[in-house]
Design an enzyme around this catalytic site. Structure first.
Site, PDB file in Angstrom:
ATOM      1  N   ALA A  39     -18.764  64.089  -5.786  1.00  0.00           N
ATOM      2  CA  ALA A  39     -19.510  65.484  -6.090  1.00  0.00           C
ATOM      3  C   ALA A  39     -18.441  66.449  -5.472  1.00  0.00           C
ATOM      4  O   ALA A  39     -18.081  67.403  -6.018  1.00  0.00           O
ATOM      5  CB  ALA A  39     -20.927  65.705  -5.515  1.00  0.00           C
ATOM      6  N   ASP A  40     -18.069  66.172  -4.258  1.00  0.00           N
ATOM      7  CA  ASP A  40     -17.073  67.288  -3.550  1.00  0.00           C
ATOM      8  C   ASP A  40     -15.776  67.271  -4.359  1.00  0.00           C
ATOM      9  O   ASP A  40     -15.507  68.432  -4.367  1.00  0.00           O
ATOM     10  CB  ASP A  40     -16.793  67.094  -2.028  1.00  0.00           C
ATOM     11  CG  ASP A  40     -18.088  67.245  -0.959  1.00  0.00           C
ATOM     12  OD1 ASP A  40     -18.138  66.671  -0.052  1.00  0.00           O
ATOM     13  OD2 ASP A  40     -18.965  67.816  -1.636  1.00  0.00           O
ATOM     14  N   SER A  87      14.121  63.218  -8.562  1.00  0.00           N
ATOM     15  CA  SER A  87      14.278  64.889  -8.905  1.00  0.00           C
ATOM     16  C   SER A  87      15.525  65.175  -8.777  1.00  0.00           C
ATOM     17  O   SER A  87      16.556  64.482  -8.461  1.00  0.00           O
ATOM     18  CB  SER A  87      13.266  65.384  -8.130  1.00  0.00           C
ATOM     19  OG  SER A  87      13.511  65.415  -6.559  1.00  0.00           O
ATOM     20  N   LEU A  88      15.738  66.442  -8.979  1.00  0.00           N
ATOM     21  CA  LEU A  88      17.163  67.131  -9.027  1.00  0.00           C
ATOM     22  C   LEU A  88      17.171  68.266  -7.870  1.00  0.00           C
ATOM     23  O   LEU A  88      16.214  68.986  -7.789  1.00  0.00           O
ATOM     24  CB  LEU A  88      17.425  67.640 -10.330  1.00  0.00           C
ATOM     25  CG  LEU A  88      17.450  66.746 -11.511  1.00  0.00           C
ATOM     26  CD1 LEU A  88      17.672  67.314 -12.727  1.00  0.00           C
ATOM     27  CD2 LEU A  88      19.049  65.955 -11.231  1.00  0.00           C
ATOM     28  N   LYS A 123      17.997  71.185 -19.533  1.00  0.00           N
ATOM     29  CA  LYS A 123      16.932  70.638 -18.596  1.00  0.00           C
ATOM     30  C   LYS A 123      15.581  70.937 -19.353  1.00  0.00           C
ATOM     31  O   LYS A 123      15.204  72.254 -19.399  1.00  0.00           O
ATOM     32  CB  LYS A 123      17.026  71.437 -17.283  1.00  0.00           C
ATOM     33  CG  LYS A 123      15.548  70.841 -16.412  1.00  0.00           C
ATOM     34  CD  LYS A 123      16.210  71.201 -14.949  1.00  0.00           C
ATOM     35  CE  LYS A 123      15.224  70.513 -13.885  1.00  0.00           C
ATOM     36  NZ  LYS A 123      13.908  70.560 -14.284  1.00  0.00           N
ATOM     37  N   GLU A 180      12.499  62.947 -21.435  1.00  0.00           N
ATOM     38  CA  GLU A 180      11.453  63.872 -21.314  1.00  0.00           C
ATOM     39  C   GLU A 180      10.376  63.749 -22.556  1.00  0.00           C
ATOM     40  O   GLU A 180      11.057  63.879 -23.543  1.00  0.00           O
ATOM     41  CB  GLU A 180      12.126  65.077 -21.185  1.00  0.00           C
ATOM     42  CG  GLU A 180      11.413  66.348 -20.094  1.00  0.00           C
ATOM     43  CD  GLU A 180      11.665  65.894 -18.682  1.00  0.00           C
ATOM     44  OE1 GLU A 180      12.249  64.959 -18.319  1.00  0.00           O
ATOM     45  OE2 GLU A 180      11.007  66.644 -17.880  1.00  0.00           O
ATOM     46  N   LYS A 296      25.807  66.285 -14.585  1.00  0.00           N
ATOM     47  CA  LYS A 296      26.091  64.950 -14.000  1.00  0.00           C
ATOM     48  C   LYS A 296      27.454  64.393 -13.792  1.00  0.00           C
ATOM     49  O   LYS A 296      28.209  64.883 -14.726  1.00  0.00           O
ATOM     50  CB  LYS A 296      25.132  63.991 -14.721  1.00  0.00           C
ATOM     51  CG  LYS A 296      23.713  64.439 -14.723  1.00  0.00           C
ATOM     52  CD  LYS A 296      23.001  63.369 -15.642  1.00  0.00           C
ATOM     53  CE  LYS A 296      21.735  64.051 -15.818  1.00  0.00           C
ATOM     54  NZ  LYS A 296      20.911  63.465 -16.904  1.00  0.00           N
ATOM     55  N   CYS A 412      -7.829 108.575   0.587  1.00  0.00           N
ATOM     56  CA  CYS A 412      -8.187 107.160   0.085  1.00  0.00           C
ATOM     57  C   CYS A 412      -8.925 107.238  -1.128  1.00  0.00           C
ATOM     58  O   CYS A 412      -9.885 107.966  -1.311  1.00  0.00           O
ATOM     59  CB  CYS A 412      -9.068 106.493   1.313  1.00  0.00           C
ATOM     60  SG  CYS A 412      -9.879 104.929   0.501  1.00  0.00           S
ATOM     61  N   CYS A 430      -5.658 103.936   5.023  1.00  0.00           N
ATOM     62  CA  CYS A 430      -6.757 104.811   4.933  1.00  0.00           C
ATOM     63  C   CYS A 430      -7.319 104.832   6.353  1.00  0.00           C
ATOM     64  O   CYS A 430      -7.610 103.915   7.149  1.00  0.00           O
ATOM     65  CB  CYS A 430      -7.857 104.150   3.981  1.00  0.00           C
ATOM     66  SG  CYS A 430      -9.662 104.807   4.220  1.00  0.00           S
TER      67      CYS A 430
HETATM   68  S1  IVH Z   1      18.308  63.755 -14.544  1.00  0.00           S
HETATM   69  C1  IVH Z   1      18.477  61.303 -11.391  1.00  0.00           C
HETATM   70  N1  IVH Z   1      18.241  65.296 -16.765  1.00  0.00           N
HETATM   71  O1  IVH Z   1      13.811  67.474 -14.382  1.00  0.00           O
HETATM   72  C2  IVH Z   1      18.123  62.331 -12.171  1.00  0.00           C
HETATM   73  N2  IVH Z   1      16.439  65.222 -15.559  1.00  0.00           N
HETATM   74  O2  IVH Z   1      13.876  68.452 -11.579  1.00  0.00           O
HETATM   75  C3  IVH Z   1      16.832  62.600 -12.809  1.00  0.00           C
HETATM   76  N3  IVH Z   1      14.612  66.970 -16.486  1.00  0.00           N
HETATM   77  O3  IVH Z   1      12.066  64.419 -13.156  1.00  0.00           O
HETATM   78  C4  IVH Z   1      16.738  63.462 -13.747  1.00  0.00           C
HETATM   79  N4  IVH Z   1      15.698  67.511 -18.433  1.00  0.00           N
HETATM   80  O4  IVH Z   1      11.908  65.097 -15.373  1.00  0.00           O
HETATM   81  C5  IVH Z   1      17.675  64.794 -16.105  1.00  0.00           C
HETATM   82  N5  IVH Z   1      18.586  66.769 -18.730  1.00  0.00           N
HETATM   83  C6  IVH Z   1      17.688  66.173 -17.762  1.00  0.00           C
HETATM   84  C7  IVH Z   1      16.479  66.711 -17.533  1.00  0.00           C
HETATM   85  C8  IVH Z   1      15.910  66.217 -16.466  1.00  0.00           C
HETATM   86  C9  IVH Z   1      14.598  67.597 -17.664  1.00  0.00           C
HETATM   87  C10 IVH Z   1      13.434  66.554 -15.791  1.00  0.00           C
HETATM   88  C11 IVH Z   1      13.203  65.387 -14.964  1.00  0.00           C
HETATM   89  C12 IVH Z   1      13.281  65.310 -13.780  1.00  0.00           C
HETATM   90  C13 IVH Z   1      13.333  66.733 -13.338  1.00  0.00           C
HETATM   91  C14 IVH Z   1      13.942  66.981 -12.191  1.00  0.00           C
END
Ligand code: IVH
Length: 702
Positions: A39-40, A87-88, A123, A180, A296, A412, A430
């Site tokens: 519930a919380d 992530s990046l 991206k 993606e 990359k 005010c 104020c």
């Molecule tokens: S490479 C090891 N390429 O952005 C590198 N990520 O901010 C992993 N994303 O989790 C990601 N477009 O979901 C890569 N052209 C792209 C991307 C991309 C979107 C997302 C992806 C990642 C996030 C990181």
């Protein structure tokens, strides 16, 4: 009364809710150790939904409504990732990109002339998904989750037209394609139109729509949603069909998965940046949302050597696009009055779409900002939106026009009292104090707010209505509210009235630090309130000290020959010595004394205590560990706890949690996405540990 404050607070609350809900989800699903009742939990979800409905433009990318609401928690099975989903790191300027390449060159110890090839591709603003193919057949589709464990969305992914059931041609035994899942802008608009007509959920943006559509229990719903997929990498593989990023992306394309049309390889940095600019230029015309360009390192042997820091690879970086801007007209400048009487100007704008979001208000901060921009109602201006912050005016396009400047009010707008700007201050205030209704309402609101007494269900609408009808004049009145009185009011029923009374009763024994913060003493924020609570441990001890400090402040008089400045210094020093609390200097010390010196404030305080509130003493001792006495900085996103919790842990171990990295920092705890702070720590040679290492220190404290 003050919608901009309200917006800032709403944004902060949405952030806290996202963190809190994520934490409870984790406790429930990953650790099978829930801390709160269903519930919380539902109440948190409801509160989030309410705020999102009221402020659709503040809906977060990590909105719990998407994470939880669309795919009811627990419906999707968890799957560990064979290789973590990373992530990046971000670059925000061309220099950041040059720095990235420089770091790579140094790390690999490459000579000046050695060629470094990079790939570049948009991206995409969607959600990442890992598609596992065994012997060329799709066997598993998983969301990113926390990077280590995702959710099984295999049946849902099978309904996405871009995702083939079988790879064409000869594929390795095991190959995880990562990319993606997204929704095109036009499809998103059409979906929302359909949802509206059918009374279904309206999505805040294409990303949320994609996430909500993929994370469905019923794959038939996903099938009816126009999802797309774009590959950008891979996870676990039994064999790699090439030696470069380009080779593999070509192989993935040949197997039948979409790869960005703008995927290109560069060895010349100017050409790389020109590609970024070209993509930025056509951004608005692209059929889907993008928020930058990902670079990359092309050679896979180099990627391998570069490895990763925290949760992001050293061999890739996201070059983000700058904040989005638009031109519009400034219709009016409204003045809002805050809790401490501060007058804040708010720009009312002709509605304009900035990066897909309609903007009608922007902050102007203070009188100086208005002067700096030279804005007057009627001007054409440039408004900017970045992330989830309140939009800002960044430029006045009609500054030169011959019209009189805007005159900041000297009274005010709420109570008519004089408004003054003290020497050395940026804000106009104020002087009405407690006769100013705006200040009184804001004080009440602060008193019940989340980091103060945290009384749920007593929102601004109720406070304003109760205030207007004389039911609530000071915080003590909150604790005198009776169910019968609530029931006699319109739109209050047994359940809602009882809920509010229960919520109030639950907060009758507030911890000392929260209570001090709730009083709204100028300059006493959460941190100072905590410092005071730790030092004095009880409200009685604190009040005794204040009485002594006030006596000292009275006693110390200027000697005949003494210049005013010297006298003030001498007096302040004595006062600070009596308060004797870390980090409290003359300004804060005097503010505390001024508060308690004001008879009305003392009355309110006594009245609160008399209305059945017992402030809790501080009893806990700090625990000993290797970080006791050290300064710690948390950076990047934390996976198992909120930032507030991390700070609290540090404090419970007698460590100080600081916001920025400097030579004084002893330790940096870096989560995924840690950027400049991590970089700085590395430069300064400061010890960097992961969240898991931190958890081990906390667990090991005595
Ligand atoms: S490479 C090891 N390429 O952005 C590198 N990520 O901010 C992993 N994303 O989790 C990601 N477009 O979901 C890569 N052209 C792209 C991307 C991309 C979107 C997302 C992806 C990642 C996030 C990181």
């Amino acid at each position: 009364m003050s919608d901009l404050f309200e917006e800032a607070e709403a944004a902060a609350e949405l952030k806290r809710l996202a963190e809190e809900i994520a934490r409870h989800n984790r406790l429930y699903h990953s650790e099978d150790q829930p801390e709160i009742s269903d519930a919380d939990f539902d109440a948190l979800i409801r509160r989030n939904a309410e705020l999102e409905a009221k402020y659709p433009h503040l809906v977060r990318a990590d909105s719990p409504a998407v994470q939880v609401g669309a795919a009811p928690a627990g419906h999707l099975a968890k799957v560990p990732h064979a290789a973590p989903m990373l992530s990046l790191d971000n670059a925000f300027s061309d220099e950041d990109v040059a720095d990235f390449v420089g770091r790579v060159r140094r790390f690999l110890n490459l000579g000046e002339g050695a060629e470094v090839a990079l790939t570049a591709e948009p991206k995409i603003d969607g959600l990442s998904c890992s598609l596992r193919y065994e012997k060329g057949v799709l066997v598993l589709a998983a969301t990113r989750g926390d990077g280590t464990t995702g959710e099984d969305v295999t049946p849902n992914a099978r309904t996405v037209a871009d995702i083939p059931e079988r790879l064409s041609g000869k594929a390795p035994d095991v190959f995880e394609i990562r990319g993606e899942v997204y929704m095109a802008k036009a499809d998103f608009a059409a979906l929302n139109k359909r949802q509206e007509a059918e009374g279904g959920k309206i999505f805040a943006n294409p990303r949320n729509a994609a996430a909500g559509s993929l994370r469905q229990k019923d794959a038939a719903i996903t099938a009816a949603r126009p999802l797309r997929f774009l590959a950008h990498g891979w996870g676990e593989v039994s064999e790699l069909p090439g030696e470069t990023q380009c080779d593999i992306m070509h192989a993935i394309a040949a197997w039948g998965l979409p790869v960005s049309e703008d995927f290109q390889r560069f060895t010349d940095m100017d050409a790389l940046i020109a590609h970024y600019r070209a993509i930025e230029t056509k951004r608005a015309d692209l059929p889907f949302d993008i928020d930058g360009v990902v670079y990359k390192i092309d050679r896979l042997d180099w990627q391998k050597r570069l490895g990763q820091v925290a949760r992001a690879p050293r061999w890739a970086i996201a070059h983000k696009f700058p904040a989005e801007r638009a031109q519009t007209t400034l219709n009016a400048i409204d003045i809002q009055v805050g809790r401490t009487g501060k007058l804040t100007p708010v720009a009312r704008l002709e509605a304009v779409t900035v990066g897909g979001v309609t903007v009608t208000n922007a902050t102007l901060h203070n009188a100086d900002e208005i002067g700096r921009l030279g804005v007057r109602p009627g001007d054409r201006i440039v408004v900017q939106r970045a992330g989830d912050v309140i939009p800002q005016i960044v430029e006045n396009l009609t500054a030169g026009e011959d019209r009189p400047p805007y005159v900041f009010p000297d009274h005010c707008p709420e109570c008519g009292s004089e408004a003054v700007r003290e020497e050395g201050e940026v804000d106009v205030r104020c002087t009405g104090g407690l006769i100013c209704p705006a200040q009184r309402v804001e004080r009440l609101r602060h008193f019940v707010s989340r980091h103060a007494l945290d009384i749920e269900g007593l929102g601004l609408v109720h406070i304003e209505a109760f205030f207007k009808d004389g039911l609530l004049q000071s915080p003590a009145d909150i604790f005198k509210l009776k169910k019968g009185v609530l029931l006699s009011r319109e739109r209050w029923a047994e359940v809602s009235a009882q809920n509010l009374i229960d919520a109030i009763d639950a907060k009758r024994t507030p911890p000392l630090d929260r209570f001090l913060f709730a009083l709204g003493i100028r300059h006493v924020g959460e941190v100072t309130a905590r410092d005071l609570a730790r030092r004095y441990r009880s409200l009685e001890a604190l009040r005794e000290m204040v009485a002594r400090a006030l006596a000292v402040r009275e006693e110390i008089q200027p000697t005949p020959a003494e210049p005013e400045r010297k006298y003030v210094q001498r007096r302040d020093k004595a006062v600070v010595a009596v308060i004797d609390t870390p980090n409290i200097g003359p300004e804060v010390a005097n503010a505390i004394l001024d508060f308690f010196d004001e008879p009305h404030n003392r009355e309110v305080l006594d009245d609160i205590l008399a209305s059945g509130v017992a402030v809790q003493d501080v009893v806990h001792e700090t625990r000993q560990s290797e970080v006791s006495g050290k300064t710690v900085v948390f950076t990047g996103s934390l996976e198992t706890m909120s930032r507030d919790e991390a700070k609290a842990q540090a404090e419970s171990l007698g460590a100080k949690a600081a916001g920025s990295v400097s030579a004084k920092t002893d330790l940096v705890v870096a989560g995924p996405g840690a950027g400049s702070k991590l970089k700085k720590a590395e430069e300064l040679g400061i010890r960097v540990i992961s969240e898991a290492d931190w958890a081990a220190i906390v667990a090991g404290a005595s």
